[in-house]
Design a protein around this motif. Structure first.
Motif, short mmCIF file in Angstrom:
data_model
loop_
_atom_site.label_atom_id
_atom_site.label_comp_id
_atom_site.label_asym_id
_atom_site.label_seq_id
_atom_site.Cartn_x
_atom_site.Cartn_y
_atom_site.Cartn_z
N ALA A 51 0.83 -1.21 0.00
CA ALA A 51 0.00 0.00 0.00
C ALA A 51 0.86 1.26 0.00
O ALA A 51 0.55 2.24 -0.69
N ARG B 37 2.30 2.02 -3.38
CA ARG B 37 1.29 2.57 -4.30
C ARG B 37 0.83 3.95 -3.87
O ARG B 37 -0.11 4.49 -4.42
N TYR C 235 -0.76 4.97 -1.27
CA TYR C 235 -2.11 5.03 -0.72
C TYR C 235 -2.18 5.84 0.56
O TYR C 235 -3.25 6.22 0.99
N SER D 41 -11.48 4.80 -1.12
CA SER D 41 -10.05 4.83 -0.83
C SER D 41 -9.71 4.04 0.44
O SER D 41 -8.72 3.31 0.47
N THR E 228 -10.00 0.32 -0.48
CA THR E 228 -8.89 -0.12 -1.31
C THR E 228 -7.63 -0.33 -0.48
O THR E 228 -6.92 -1.32 -0.64
N VAL E 229 -7.34 0.61 0.43
CA VAL E 229 -6.17 0.48 1.29
C VAL E 229 -6.31 -0.76 2.17
O VAL E 229 -5.37 -1.57 2.29
N LYS F 249 -9.21 -3.12 -5.93
CA LYS F 249 -9.84 -1.80 -5.86
C LYS F 249 -11.26 -1.99 -5.36
O LYS F 249 -11.92 -2.96 -5.69
#
Length: 70
Positions: free
Chosen positions: A24, A27, A29, A39, A42-43, A60
């Motif tokens: 994470a 990326r 995040y 969000s 997704t994390v 996602k």
């Protein structure tokens, strides 16, 4: 014997989640994005999937929060 198995499983879970946090972070995040349902989901999913992220998995989440009526 059971205590040893629990310790090993505990260590594996911690390592699994640490790898997910690393994925994470790679990326970006955690880089000051506006917080939304998608969000955060997704994390969380990236962290839970751990090492699977490095096999090409790119989880996602898409969600919509209902707006209050006017």
């Amino acid at each position: 014997m059971r205590v040893r198995v629990r310790v090993i499983v505990g260590i594996l879970v911690i390592v699994w989640l640490a790898i997910g946090v690393a994925a994470a972070a790679q990326r970006d995040y955690f880089a000051g994005q506006p917080v939304s349902c998608a969000s955060v989901g997704t994390v969380a999913l990236t962290i839970v999937t751990g090492p699977l992220n490095y096999t090409g998995l790119n989880p996602k989440i898409a969600c919509e929060i209902p707006q209050p009526s006017q």
